[in-house]
Scaffold this motif. Structure first.
Motif, mmCIF file in Angstrom:
data_model
loop_
_atom_site.group_PDB
_atom_site.id
_atom_site.type_symbol
_atom_site.label_atom_id
_atom_site.label_comp_id
_atom_site.label_asym_id
_atom_site.label_seq_id
_atom_site.Cartn_x
_atom_site.Cartn_y
_atom_site.Cartn_z
ATOM 1 N N CYS A 138 0.855 -1.197 0.000
ATOM 2 C CA CYS A 138 0.000 0.000 0.000
ATOM 3 C C CYS A 138 0.886 1.240 0.000
ATOM 4 O O CYS A 138 1.770 1.374 0.858
ATOM 5 C CB CYS A 138 -0.909 -0.026 1.225
ATOM 6 N N VAL A 139 0.665 2.151 -0.953
ATOM 7 C CA VAL A 139 1.401 3.416 -1.040
ATOM 8 C C VAL A 139 0.368 4.540 -1.124
ATOM 9 O O VAL A 139 -0.525 4.507 -1.989
ATOM 10 C CB VAL A 139 2.335 3.446 -2.258
ATOM 11 N N GLU A 140 0.468 5.533 -0.237
ATOM 12 C CA GLU A 140 -0.482 6.639 -0.215
ATOM 13 C C GLU A 140 0.260 7.954 -0.019
ATOM 14 O O GLU A 140 1.376 7.981 0.489
ATOM 15 C CB GLU A 140 -1.515 6.431 0.893
ATOM 16 N N ASP A 141 -0.380 9.031 -0.447
ATOM 17 C CA ASP A 141 0.211 10.365 -0.310
ATOM 18 C C ASP A 141 -0.889 11.358 0.015
ATOM 19 O O ASP A 141 -2.081 11.038 0.015
ATOM 20 C CB ASP A 141 0.956 10.745 -1.594
ATOM 21 N N LEU A 192 -6.842 1.430 -7.273
ATOM 22 C CA LEU A 192 -6.603 2.861 -7.094
ATOM 23 C C LEU A 192 -7.795 3.462 -6.376
ATOM 24 O O LEU A 192 -8.944 3.226 -6.749
ATOM 25 C CB LEU A 192 -6.397 3.558 -8.436
ATOM 26 N N SER A 193 -7.528 4.249 -5.342
ATOM 27 C CA SER A 193 -8.605 4.908 -4.608
ATOM 28 C C SER A 193 -8.039 6.138 -3.908
ATOM 29 O O SER A 193 -6.893 6.533 -4.137
ATOM 30 C CB SER A 193 -9.238 3.938 -3.601
ATOM 31 N N ARG A 194 -8.850 6.733 -3.037
ATOM 32 C CA ARG A 194 -8.427 7.926 -2.309
ATOM 33 C C ARG A 194 -7.933 7.533 -0.935
ATOM 34 O O ARG A 194 -8.538 6.708 -0.238
ATOM 35 C CB ARG A 194 -9.574 8.917 -2.202
ATOM 36 N N SER A 195 -6.838 8.144 -0.534
ATOM 37 C CA SER A 195 -6.203 7.840 0.743
ATOM 38 C C SER A 195 -6.838 8.631 1.876
ATOM 39 O O SER A 195 -7.430 9.696 1.666
ATOM 40 C CB SER A 195 -4.702 8.146 0.663
ATOM 41 N N ALA A 196 -6.687 8.132 3.096
ATOM 42 C CA ALA A 196 -7.127 8.869 4.276
ATOM 43 C C ALA A 196 -6.310 10.133 4.467
ATOM 44 O O ALA A 196 -6.750 11.062 5.158
ATOM 45 C CB ALA A 196 -7.009 7.973 5.514
ATOM 46 N N LEU A 209 -4.260 6.617 -3.222
ATOM 47 C CA LEU A 209 -4.003 5.359 -2.513
ATOM 48 C C LEU A 209 -3.896 4.243 -3.548
ATOM 49 O O LEU A 209 -4.834 4.012 -4.311
ATOM 50 C CB LEU A 209 -5.117 5.048 -1.511
ATOM 51 N N VAL A 210 -2.754 3.574 -3.579
ATOM 52 C CA VAL A 210 -2.524 2.452 -4.492
ATOM 53 C C VAL A 210 -2.350 1.199 -3.635
ATOM 54 O O VAL A 210 -1.461 1.134 -2.782
ATOM 55 C CB VAL A 210 -1.282 2.669 -5.377
ATOM 56 N N GLN A 211 -3.196 0.213 -3.870
ATOM 57 C CA GLN A 211 -3.156 -1.052 -3.141
ATOM 58 C C GLN A 211 -2.885 -2.192 -4.104
ATOM 59 O O GLN A 211 -3.514 -2.265 -5.176
ATOM 60 C CB GLN A 211 -4.481 -1.321 -2.411
#
Length: 444
Positions: free
Chosen positions: A379-382, A427-431, A436-438
């Protein structure tokens, strides 16, 4: 590589040596037991002759030994019959011999036998050997008594002949049984190793292109081998197909930029900008296709790779590259987390995802890796603007912002790599407010 002895030859040689050793040991043991048994029988028979002599022996008034002219054992009356008897009076130093000793000189024992003592011996004479039984007795009849040594000898040739006949019969049967067992072992080895021959035949057919994979049914001991061979064959075909596909796509994709450059030659004013755009586009195309071609893909033969050190190395590199932005890049992973995957693929996946996140992030990037049963989750998020289109961004040449180079190519390469490992990319939106890439990777 030179071939050694075949498995069949090794097994046959080993079985033959064990069989010969067993047959020899068993044969000698049986032969020894039979010889001891026959010897005991002969000695027992000679002792019976001693008792026969004792039953017929008498002493006269003067103490002299009196013996009858004939006995129940006819061989004692037949000259040189092979059975000889002697009674020796120790006190009078007189010896009685059976009529069978006429013309023969059997080595009777006359001394060294105590009263009540039995002596069983094998005595060598001048021309032959004898089985001998001696017994000492203090014989008394009426008022007379005399110490006597009774000795009975039997020609050993009959005993040796009986042993030799048994030995010939024993080794003949054992040899025949050994040959039959070796033949049976050969048949069993041929039957037992037939799956290996079938595997070799199928591999040769695969090499010649007559069949696509190993298809036969095999025993449980060989099944892992055939499964692994099929996996290797499939992976090699997938890799070759990926190379051909990448070359085909590369040739097709470069046609348009080259055509644009060719047309720009007729418009000198637009040539610099056209060259810059099309060269960047061709660079993206080449990077994408090279990434697809170099993807290792799912493999059960890759060694386990520690994930945490790779995360840390990518993080340290990105901190230096984006030092001017002052990003906080954090990683979360168990130090002992391992996964069976090509190390280059892990670097390619995490490097592209974290690099894209660092380009878009405002201040923070977080990368995590953990194991969930038989799956590896990345999981990588920014905290950047996130994705405006989660579908088209996975395709080559499509970017969320043309001012940020390389975004579309990186995700497209990661998408191809994940697909080659039979995984899933979301691909989605991170907190954190950004992208957000899972990634979920199953066990190979």
């Amino acid at each position: 590589m030179t071939s050694g002895y075949s498995i069949r030859a090794r097994l046959f040689l080993g079985a033959a040596l064990v069989l010969v050793a067993f047959m020899a040991g068993a044969g000698f043991a049986v032969q020894r037991a039979h010889a001891d048994s026959v010897r005991a029988v002969h000695f027992g028979r000679l002792q019976s002759t001693i008792y026969l002599l004792l039953a017929r022996a008498e002493l006269d008034d003067a103490g002299a030994l009196l013996m009858p002219p004939a006995f129940a054992e006819p061989r004692l009356s037949l000259p040189q019959s092979g059975l000889y008897a002697s009674i020796y009076d120790v006190s009078r130093r007189e010896q009685w011999r059976s009529a069978s000793s006429l013309g023969a000189s059997p080595p009777f024992r006359t001394e060294g036998v105590q009263t009540g003592e039995w002596r069983n011996d094998i005595i060598d004479g001048k021309d032959q050997s004898y089985l001998a039984v001696s017994y000492g007795v203090n014989w008394a009849t009426g008022k007379s008594a005399a110490p006597l040594v009774l000795s009975v000898l039997e020609d050993r040739s009959e005993f040796d002949r009986e042993i030799a006949v048994f030995a010939r019969t024993l080794w003949l049967w054992l040899g025949s049984a050994g040959v039959l067992l070796l033949l049976a072992q050969t048949v069993l080895l041929r039957w037992g190793l037939s799956p290996l021959r079938r595997v070799a035949t199928e591999i040769a057919r695969v090499e010649s292109g007559e069949q696509q994979r190993i298809e036969g049914r095999y025993p449980d001991e060989i099944l892992p081998l055939t499964d692994n061979l099929n996996t290797l064959i499939q992976q090699e075909r997938v890799r070759q197909g990926r190379y051909k596909e990448a070359l085909s796509f590369l040739a097709h994709s470069l046609k348009t930029p080259l055509a644009v450059l060719r047309n720009a030659l007729h418009e000198p004013a637009q040539l610099p900008s056209a060259v810059q755009q099309q060269v960047a586009r061709m660079d993206d195309i080449v990077q994408h296709q090279l990434g697809r071609a170099a993807a290792g893909g799912a493999t059960r033969f890759a060694p386990p790779v520690l994930v945490a050190p790779i995360l840390d190395r990518v993080r340290d590199a990105l901190v230096k590259v984006h030092a001017e932005k002052g990003l906080v890049i954090t990683t979360e992973c168990q130090p002992d987390l391992t996964w069976r995957i090509d190390e280059g693929d892990v670097f390619e996946i995490l490097g592209n995802l974290m690099d894209n996140a660092a380009k878009w992030a405002r201040s923070r990037v977080n990368a995590r890796a953990w194991r969930d049963g038989a799956r590896l989750l990345l999981c990588v998020e920014d905290d950047g603007p996130g994705f405006s289109d989660t579908q088209s961004v996975l395709k080559i040449h499509v970017r969320g912002d043309e001012r940020v180079p390389g975004h579309g190519v990186g995700l497209a390469v990661v998408n191809d790599l994940v697909a080659s490992h039979h995984g899933e990319l979301k691909l989605s939106r991170s907190a954190l407010g950004g992208a957000l890439v899972q990634i979920v990777l199953p066990v190979a």
